[in-house]
Scaffold this active site. Structure first.
Site, PDB file in Angstrom:
ATOM      1  N   ASN A  75      -7.635  -8.555   7.536  1.00  0.00           N
ATOM      2  CA  ASN A  75      -7.916  -7.954   6.398  1.00  0.00           C
ATOM      3  C   ASN A  75      -8.054  -9.059   5.562  1.00  0.00           C
ATOM      4  OD1 ASN A  75      -4.992  -8.684   6.841  1.00  0.00           O
ATOM      5  ND2 ASN A  75      -4.333  -7.625   5.186  1.00  0.00           N
TER       6      ASN A  75
ATOM      7  N   GLU B 105      -8.104  -9.762   1.393  1.00  0.00           N
ATOM      8  CA  GLU B 105      -7.844  -9.162   0.188  1.00  0.00           C
ATOM      9  C   GLU B 105      -8.842  -9.935  -1.070  1.00  0.00           C
ATOM     10  OE1 GLU B 105      -3.463  -7.507   0.984  1.00  0.00           O
ATOM     11  OE2 GLU B 105      -3.650  -9.001  -0.322  1.00  0.00           O
TER      12      GLU B 105
ATOM     13  N   CYS C 153     -10.778  -4.351   5.264  1.00  0.00           N
ATOM     14  CA  CYS C 153      -9.776  -4.105   6.342  1.00  0.00           C
ATOM     15  C   CYS C 153     -10.061  -4.918   7.538  1.00  0.00           C
ATOM     16  CB  CYS C 153      -9.421  -2.601   6.734  1.00  0.00           C
ATOM     17  SG  CYS C 153      -9.066  -1.616   5.379  1.00  0.00           S
TER      18      CYS C 153
ATOM     19  N   GLU D  81     -10.039  -3.873  10.619  1.00  0.00           N
ATOM     20  CA  GLU D  81     -11.074  -3.040  11.488  1.00  0.00           C
ATOM     21  C   GLU D  81     -12.261  -3.521  11.250  1.00  0.00           C
ATOM     22  OE1 GLU D  81      -8.269  -2.273   9.697  1.00  0.00           O
ATOM     23  OE2 GLU D  81      -7.404  -0.356  10.450  1.00  0.00           O
TER      24      GLU D  81
END
Ligand SMILES: [Zn+2]
Length: 137
Positions: free
Chosen positions: A45, A47, A56, A58
């Site tokens: 991830n 941010e 994210c 994934e």
């Protein structure tokens, strides 16, 4: 998935998780996808001070796989910093379904608990290209 593949994916996900950029939530996530070629790609991830810009783990792993030329994703493994296994968010379920609705989803909690699901279980009746005639890029 055999034990060697599981271990390869777990190692890639944990390596990516160690590099997660999560200064706001402190919630570090790593993911690994298994491409149709058998290669494994990690993501974490990332941010952002403008929260909605965050991505994210994934989707980071998907981007790495696609950038390397993968056309299908067979499985995804996700590790979080919670004791219990953390499932992919709705956004990522949709992103994953683009590359294989039947893919295996393996969730690993920090405490070692492992859950296995299929993406179809997590995202039934998914929207996909069968509903229109997309131009493939
Ligand atoms: Zn997500």
């Amino acid at each position: 998935m055999d034990e060697a593949t599981f271990q390869r994916m777990l190692d890639a996900a944990r390596a990516a998780q160690a590099n997660a950029y999560a200064p706001y939530s402190g919630f570090r996530v790593g993911a690994a996808v298994l491409g149709g070629s058998g290669a494994v790609f990690g993501g974490c991830n990332v941010e952002n001070a403008s929260y909605p810009v965050s991505t994210c783990a994934e989707r980071g792993a998907i981007s790495a796989a696609v950038a390397a030329g993968e056309k299908a994703i067979v499985a995804v493994l996700i590790v979080g910093t919670a004791a219990d296994p953390v499932p992919p968010c709705g956004f990522c379920r949709q992103a994953l379904s683009e590359f294989g609705a039947s893919m295996q989803v393996v969730l690993v909690g920090e405490g070692g608990v492992v859950k296995e699901r299929s993406l179809a279980d997590l995202l039934p009746e998914a929207f996909g290209p069968s509903f229109f005639a997309p131009r493939r890029g």
